[in-house]
Design a protein around this motif. Structure first.
Motif, mmCIF file in Angstrom:
data_model
loop_
_atom_site.group_PDB
_atom_site.id
_atom_site.type_symbol
_atom_site.label_atom_id
_atom_site.label_comp_id
_atom_site.label_asym_id
_atom_site.label_seq_id
_atom_site.Cartn_x
_atom_site.Cartn_y
_atom_site.Cartn_z
ATOM 1 N N MET A 1 -15.599 -14.491 -1.312
ATOM 2 C CA MET A 1 -14.815 -13.778 -0.316
ATOM 3 C C MET A 1 -14.091 -12.610 -0.970
ATOM 4 O O MET A 1 -13.446 -12.772 -2.000
ATOM 5 N N LYS A 2 -14.178 -11.462 -0.330
ATOM 6 C CA LYS A 2 -13.523 -10.256 -0.834
ATOM 7 C C LYS A 2 -12.443 -9.856 0.160
ATOM 8 O O LYS A 2 -12.726 -9.599 1.328
ATOM 9 N N ILE A 3 -11.199 -9.794 -0.310
ATOM 10 C CA ILE A 3 -10.046 -9.549 0.558
ATOM 11 C C ILE A 3 -9.264 -8.356 0.043
ATOM 12 O O ILE A 3 -9.076 -8.208 -1.170
ATOM 13 N N ALA A 4 -8.796 -7.504 0.958
ATOM 14 C CA ALA A 4 -7.965 -6.362 0.591
ATOM 15 C C ALA A 4 -6.618 -6.463 1.280
ATOM 16 O O ALA A 4 -6.524 -6.924 2.424
ATOM 17 N N PHE A 5 -5.578 -6.020 0.583
ATOM 18 C CA PHE A 5 -4.260 -5.840 1.178
ATOM 19 C C PHE A 5 -3.951 -4.345 1.172
ATOM 20 O O PHE A 5 -3.996 -3.694 0.126
ATOM 21 N N VAL A 6 -3.663 -3.792 2.357
ATOM 22 C CA VAL A 6 -3.329 -2.383 2.497
ATOM 23 C C VAL A 6 -2.028 -2.266 3.280
ATOM 24 O O VAL A 6 -1.530 -3.238 3.845
ATOM 25 N N GLY A 7 -1.475 -1.060 3.343
ATOM 26 C CA GLY A 7 -0.254 -0.841 4.109
ATOM 27 C C GLY A 7 0.503 0.362 3.606
ATOM 28 O O GLY A 7 0.161 0.959 2.580
ATOM 29 N N LYS A 8 1.529 0.707 4.333
ATOM 30 C CA LYS A 8 2.403 1.808 3.960
ATOM 31 C C LYS A 8 3.091 1.497 2.631
ATOM 32 O O LYS A 8 3.390 0.345 2.328
ATOM 33 N N GLY A 9 3.330 2.535 1.840
ATOM 34 C CA GLY A 9 4.096 2.351 0.618
ATOM 35 C C GLY A 9 5.440 1.707 0.904
ATOM 36 O O GLY A 9 6.157 2.133 1.810
ATOM 37 N N GLY A 10 5.782 0.673 0.173
ATOM 38 C CA GLY A 10 7.051 -0.021 0.379
ATOM 39 C C GLY A 10 7.004 -1.113 1.423
ATOM 40 O O GLY A 10 8.021 -1.765 1.686
ATOM 41 N N SER A 11 5.835 -1.348 2.025
ATOM 42 C CA SER A 11 5.734 -2.365 3.073
ATOM 43 C C SER A 11 5.762 -3.782 2.509
ATOM 44 O O SER A 11 6.018 -4.739 3.244
ATOM 45 N N GLY A 12 5.479 -3.908 1.220
ATOM 46 C CA GLY A 12 5.450 -5.225 0.604
ATOM 47 C C GLY A 12 4.048 -5.764 0.403
ATOM 48 O O GLY A 12 3.866 -6.959 0.180
ATOM 49 N N LYS A 13 3.047 -4.889 0.422
ATOM 50 C CA LYS A 13 1.662 -5.363 0.301
ATOM 51 C C LYS A 13 1.395 -5.966 -1.075
ATOM 52 O O LYS A 13 0.639 -6.941 -1.175
ATOM 53 N N THR A 14 1.991 -5.423 -2.133
ATOM 54 C CA THR A 14 1.778 -6.005 -3.461
ATOM 55 C C THR A 14 2.405 -7.390 -3.536
ATOM 56 O O THR A 14 1.822 -8.323 -4.093
ATOM 57 N N THR A 15 3.591 -7.542 -2.970
ATOM 58 C CA THR A 15 4.251 -8.850 -2.958
ATOM 59 C C THR A 15 3.424 -9.871 -2.211
ATOM 60 O O THR A 15 3.212 -10.996 -2.686
ATOM 61 N N LEU A 16 2.906 -9.487 -1.034
ATOM 62 C CA LEU A 16 2.103 -10.429 -0.255
ATOM 63 C C LEU A 16 0.747 -10.678 -0.914
ATOM 64 O O LEU A 16 0.218 -11.784 -0.837
ATOM 65 N N SER A 17 0.178 -9.648 -1.551
ATOM 66 C CA SER A 17 -1.057 -9.863 -2.320
ATOM 67 C C SER A 17 -0.825 -10.942 -3.370
ATOM 68 O O SER A 17 -1.633 -11.872 -3.515
ATOM 69 N N ALA A 18 0.257 -10.790 -4.117
ATOM 70 C CA ALA A 18 0.552 -11.739 -5.198
ATOM 71 C C ALA A 18 0.823 -13.138 -4.651
ATOM 72 O O ALA A 18 0.388 -14.137 -5.240
ATOM 73 N N LEU A 19 1.522 -13.220 -3.527
ATOM 74 C CA LEU A 19 1.785 -14.527 -2.924
ATOM 75 C C LEU A 19 0.480 -15.204 -2.515
ATOM 76 O O LEU A 19 0.283 -16.403 -2.740
ATOM 77 N N PHE A 20 -0.410 -14.431 -1.914
ATOM 78 C CA PHE A 20 -1.678 -15.008 -1.467
ATOM 79 C C PHE A 20 -2.538 -15.423 -2.660
ATOM 80 O O PHE A 20 -3.196 -16.466 -2.632
ATOM 81 N N ILE A 21 -2.525 -14.627 -3.705
ATOM 82 C CA ILE A 21 -3.258 -14.976 -4.924
ATOM 83 C C ILE A 21 -2.716 -16.279 -5.507
ATOM 84 O O ILE A 21 -3.480 -17.171 -5.907
ATOM 85 N N ILE A 38 -2.169 2.963 -7.223
ATOM 86 C CA ILE A 38 -1.725 3.927 -8.230
ATOM 87 C C ILE A 38 -0.441 3.443 -8.905
ATOM 88 O O ILE A 38 -0.183 3.736 -10.071
ATOM 89 N N ASN A 39 0.374 2.687 -8.174
ATOM 90 C CA ASN A 39 1.548 2.040 -8.756
ATOM 91 C C ASN A 39 1.129 0.627 -9.167
ATOM 92 O O ASN A 39 0.978 -0.246 -8.321
ATOM 93 N N GLN A 40 0.923 0.420 -10.442
ATOM 94 C CA GLN A 40 0.349 -0.824 -10.946
ATOM 95 C C GLN A 40 1.420 -1.905 -11.082
ATOM 96 O O GLN A 40 1.982 -2.124 -12.164
ATOM 97 N N HIS A 41 1.673 -2.628 -9.973
ATOM 98 C CA HIS A 41 2.737 -3.625 -9.963
ATOM 99 C C HIS A 41 2.232 -5.047 -9.746
ATOM 100 O O HIS A 41 3.044 -5.973 -9.695
ATOM 101 N N LEU A 42 0.931 -5.236 -9.587
ATOM 102 C CA LEU A 42 0.444 -6.577 -9.285
ATOM 103 C C LEU A 42 0.656 -7.526 -10.461
ATOM 104 O O LEU A 42 1.014 -8.697 -10.259
ATOM 105 N N GLY A 43 0.445 -7.041 -11.674
ATOM 106 C CA GLY A 43 0.657 -7.893 -12.846
ATOM 107 C C GLY A 43 2.072 -8.459 -12.896
ATOM 108 O O GLY A 43 2.248 -9.683 -12.990
ATOM 109 N N PRO A 44 3.109 -7.601 -12.844
ATOM 110 C CA PRO A 44 4.472 -8.128 -12.815
ATOM 111 C C PRO A 44 4.739 -9.052 -11.626
ATOM 112 O O PRO A 44 5.484 -10.028 -11.749
#
Length: 332
Positions: A1-21, A38-44
């Motif tokens: 399964m291939k899943i993408a998280f998208v959204g407006k900058g600052g919407s919290g998509k990286t946070t929700l991506s990490a939660l789902f992961i 472009i803002n590499q924040h998933l690792g943190p």
């Protein structure tokens, strides 16, 4: 399964991506996490320190090696240098699987241990000083598109990508490479405007899109999203003390996440698994060929000095990652 998280900058998509992961990893499923923002924040967001995140190898820096491996013995591709971000696989190409060892993962993927389970993390890499003013970020994100074009994945294994913000995802065919796209929207006019734009762009490509509300603080917030988004709204996340603690540097266990937010993650998981039954390998191949021909005509042919549309193998379709039982159920 291939899943993408998208959204407006600052919407919290990286946070929700990490939660789902984290949620997927806690179930024991194999997971690859990809940071394509472009803002590499998933690792943190997955618990790495800033130093650990900065030391991750980037896909962009290993693009020649990735191309050489994926090219394999494909007779339609003269050399790795002739491959561009949209080059589709064909007979003789090497394919990637989520659960395997290969030179691409050895060079670019790093294991990340979580409180429950672990994942492999791939990152596109940040802008380097030599990129400023002369390159666009999509040259780095192109490595992700190339990988997804060559990925064979099943229904009980997952690749989750944190995408670039807003409509930047449409600068390539990458937006069509997913079984399900979650658009994270705040309950604001700006939040839903990105949803409308994304849905309009994706309409002609059969993109499966569900909206996930975030930072929802009241029944009025939820009613606003339902009014503006309609049936595309899947679920919503409220304010989270757990997330705040994580962002402050603590390491709370996933089991401490608020019950309502855990339930929202379960809904996301169920939606992803349901979307798998609707995947169409032939359409996936046709869309890859479509965007490759467009890129070849627009700039690729001039760069390579050859007609790159000849790289398309019209008879090639990625192997179906579904089990025999899953294929039979989808045919009913």
């Amino acid at each position: 399964m291939k899943i993408a998280f998208v959204g407006k900058g600052g919407s919290g998509k990286t946070t929700l991506s990490a939660l789902f992961i984290r949620h997927l990893a806690a179930t024991g499923r194999p997971v690859i996490a990809v940071d394509a923002d472009i803002n590499q924040h998933l690792g943190p967001a997955l618990g790495l320190t800033d130093r650990q995140a900065a030391e991750l190898p980037s896909l962009g820096a290993h693009l020649p090696q990735i191309k050489e491996y994926l090219r394999g013995g494909n007779p339609r591709i003269a050399s790795a240098e002739a491959m561009i971000k949209t080059t589709p696989p064909g007979s003789g190409s090497r394919l990637l699987r989520i659960v395997e060892e290969n030179p691409v993962y050895a060079a670019c993927a790093r294991p990340v241990a979580l409180d429950e389970g672990s994942v492999r993390l791939l990152v596109t890499g940040t802008f380097a000083e030599e990129d400023l003013g002369v390159a666009c970020y999509h040259s780095k994100v192109g490595a992700v598109e190339l990988l997804l074009n060559h990925l064979v994945d099943g229904g009980d294994e997952y690749l989750v990508t944190d995408m670039t913000a807003g409509s930047d995802s449409f600068a390539s065919g990458l937006f069509t490479r997913f079984d399900l796209t979650f658009l994270v929207a705040e309950p604001t006019r700006k939040g839903v405007s990105v949803y409308r734009q994304y849905k309009e762009y994706a309409r002609d490509f059969g993109v499966a899109l569900r909206v996930v509300g975030n930072k929802v603080q009241s029944a009025d917030d939820l009613a606003f999203l339902r009014r503006e988004v309609g049936d595309d709204l899947l679920t919503a996340f409220g304010q989270s003390d757990w997330v705040r603690r994580l962002e402050q540097g603590a390491e709370p266990g996933l089991g401490e996440l608020e019950p309502e937010n855990r339930s929202a993650l379960e809904l996301l998981h169920a939606a992803v698994d349901a979307a798998f039954a609707d995947r169409d390998p032939r359409r996936y191949a046709d869309q890859a060929a479509h965007f490759h021909r467009r890129n070849a005509e627009s700039w690729g042919n001039a760069k390579a000095g050859a007609d790159l549309s000849e790289q398309v193998d019209p008879d090639f379709v990625l192997p179906d990652g579904r089990t025999v039982q899953e294929q039979a159920a989808a045919a009913v």
